[in-house]
Write a protein that holds these residues in place. Sequence first.
Motif, short mmCIF file in Angstrom:
data_model
loop_
_atom_site.label_atom_id
_atom_site.label_comp_id
_atom_site.label_asym_id
_atom_site.label_seq_id
_atom_site.Cartn_x
_atom_site.Cartn_y
_atom_site.Cartn_z
N LEU A 75 0.83 -1.20 0.00
CA LEU A 75 0.00 0.00 0.00
C LEU A 75 0.87 1.26 0.00
O LEU A 75 0.59 2.23 -0.72
N ARG A 76 1.92 1.25 0.80
CA ARG A 76 2.83 2.41 0.88
C ARG A 76 3.46 2.67 -0.49
O ARG A 76 3.56 3.82 -0.94
N THR A 77 3.86 1.60 -1.16
CA THR A 77 4.47 1.72 -2.49
C THR A 77 3.44 2.19 -3.51
O THR A 77 3.73 3.05 -4.36
N PHE A 78 2.26 1.63 -3.45
CA PHE A 78 1.19 1.99 -4.38
C PHE A 78 0.82 3.47 -4.22
O PHE A 78 0.66 4.20 -5.21
N ARG A 79 0.68 3.93 -2.97
CA ARG A 79 0.31 5.32 -2.71
C ARG A 79 1.41 6.30 -3.12
O ARG A 79 1.13 7.47 -3.38
N ALA A 80 2.66 5.82 -3.18
CA ALA A 80 3.74 6.70 -3.64
C ALA A 80 3.55 7.09 -5.10
O ALA A 80 4.05 8.12 -5.54
N VAL A 81 2.82 6.26 -5.86
CA VAL A 81 2.55 6.53 -7.27
C VAL A 81 1.10 6.95 -7.48
O VAL A 81 0.81 7.80 -8.33
N PHE A 82 0.19 6.36 -6.72
CA PHE A 82 -1.25 6.66 -6.81
C PHE A 82 -1.72 7.18 -5.44
O PHE A 82 -2.28 6.42 -4.65
N PRO A 83 -1.48 8.44 -5.13
CA PRO A 83 -1.86 8.96 -3.80
C PRO A 83 -3.36 8.95 -3.55
O PRO A 83 -3.81 9.06 -2.41
N ASP A 84 -4.15 8.78 -4.63
CA ASP A 84 -5.61 8.74 -4.50
C ASP A 84 -6.12 7.31 -4.34
O ASP A 84 -7.29 7.02 -4.63
#
Length: 798
Positions: free
Chosen positions: A611-620
């Motif tokens: 999730l942390r990695t995903f939000r680094a690219v997709f903050p939404d």
Amino acid sequence: MNRARPALVLALAAASGAAGLAHQLLWMRRLVDILGADAGTFSRVIAAFFLGLSLGAFFAARRATPRPWRSVARAEAAVAALALGVFLTGQIALTLPAEGLFAGLFAWILPALLIAPPAFAMGVVIPWMIRATGPRLAVPLYAVNTLGGIAGILLVLGWALPQLGFAGASFLAIALNFAVALVAAFLPDARPVAPVVAPRSSPAAPTTMALTAFASGFLVLGVEVVLQHQFAQFLLSAHFSSALVLALVLAVLGLGAFLTPLAARLGGPALPLILILAAVALAAQPLLLVLQRGGVHYLPFNQTFADYLLAAFALGLPALALPLLPAALVFPLLLRAGTRRGIDAGHLLAANGLGGWLGAELTARVIAPVFGLWQAMAVLAAGFALTALAQPGRARWLLAPTALALVAASTFINARLPFAGLLNGDRLAEVSLGREGVVAVVTGGPDDWRLLLNNTYTLGGSRAALNQERQALLPVLLHGRAHDVATLGVATGSTLAGAALDPGVARLEGIELSPLVLNHARHRFAQFNRHVAADPRVTVTPGDARHVIARRPAQFDVITGDLFLPWNTGEGRLFTREHFVGVRAALKPGGLFCQWLPMYQLTREQFDAILRTFRAVFPDAWILRGDFYVSMPIIALVGGRPFAEIEWPAVDAACARVHASDACTDPLLRHVEGVAMLTVGPAPAPPPGPVITLANGWLEWNASHHVITPHPDWFIGVPLAEYLRGLQRTGRAELPPALRPAQDLGDLCVALEVARAANLPAADALTTALQENLPASLRADPAADWSAWPMRFAPALP
């Protein structure tokens, strides 16, 4: 001038071998990062490495070196400097676009440009060390250099990569090369020994020796390829499994070298006798392996990591080490005999390395796929017997035909050995072998077909087809106007078929790494995937999904990532920041990326890292449910458009299109209320921790250790249900008021699953509430298939 002390010389050879294997592992990893994890990448990297080694050894044999230790020092320093170039150039290459013709040229040029030069420098080291010390240490130097490779494996995979990342591990290997160079530079040189070619009248001419060295390299590396495939049927498909097999092979090769003086006591017939013994031992190897496990049954996972490794070694000692040991004596015997007769070791090492490359390549591409998991070993065993026939002496004419007869007899036994561990009532319908592993189609009945990779990993099955279709169709519906869609992973084809259920989708691309899997999806699973390969809207692209999607800028409205197991070799790359960046670039404005997660294979720490990695690219980022299961749930991370900006009227229209086609019978996806039941809400930032990158591979290391523990703490059950309920309360406000009761009903389904699993008194009341509050649109739908309702304890529904 006195020679250097043997102990110090052997230590340098071992350190050089450790650095060499470390570089090989790191270079392969980096080139896969750059070029993708397809078969072509592996072939080109292996070719560049082995050809570099062979050319280096040949150069060393032909070049006079008045001060061999200085030459060794320069060679090790060259390896270090060129390896630094590999690291720096690789960092730049990761950022370069690779399109069209340039992509093909790049894939061929880069391995040759980056790998061959430092491999060439590696190839001169041992020949020049032997020249510096004399023939007496030729075989011991070869032995410790080989055994040093085990230290390189342990250094890189056991500690440096997980702890220091790619950069730290690379600099550590480079530092080891510089250390060897520094010590070698100060060693005293004895009187130089010029290369000498044995006279043609010698009992074993150099040509015969070189051909035998070539055959030894070809056959041993071919055997190693087959062993990797065989043991993949018994071991977890994780990074440490293939490394363990490689370490065992290196240990046997090193041991064989140390046993060479004993074998040499046999005199002239030693080499043909050892070749014949190798043929017989390897012919029996498949039977030994299967008998040891009582069939093709993988080692159980529910044990500590240390116990698992011990069990793997216990499997490998009698079924790998003992059958391979005679073959491990062949090249050291040649090296011993050749150097003592004045033949430069570089000639033999060059021939052996060239044979090793061709053996690995032809076995992976031809021998193993054509002859299969067990018979391929018999083919290679026959190669040892034929090589014995080419040796001088009378013993070959008596014993080699006998060995060939025994090899031929073993093929009848091998033909009856199983290829997979089947359950009661299962039947093996088809099996195929490629570079990616053994892919088997297993059936337990007319409606029960499954696709199995390496006996441990079920890629999909006919009975899960509706759940797999939901994974692709759900994000398509949530987009509302999806025109161009991609699925990362094809497997049985049902996910691809799910996206095709929306008539509004005009173009659909499925990307799959394994050509064998694609073939089975087209032919064996067509009746279960709606013959999706024949759909004119569908294009199937073989290749590494991470690499392919990065070359599709702004092309897709929806991209769906299949269920990737984080511990499976290579799949951790599909959870990296670099991959998510490539996916984001492939989306059109307003597009959606939906990455499904197997929560039954993830700890809370691993989920937070993803999730942390995903939000680094997709903050939404926001979260979807894939089902209402408690013990084996899947959820998805969705990015590209905030949860609050989902256009629910467009979703309703998309559901209406699907409803009108009558192809989809999933009650949840035929109506907008059913889609709302599967929504959760925005995903909050997790606590600080690691971000998964290509440079650290954090998830792959962490997950492969957790999956075999006795009681893995997967993020499922009540903890996951409570986590999702908290997010749903936040997301509820961002839904249209008319859909909020449907979303609440999704949470109720999970609560009912928990209550039924725990035999709680509230289960009856929750069942009644679900039956009474089921949306009218779902209740009145005559085409809905209620058997597809994704609950283990599903209540009676209309």
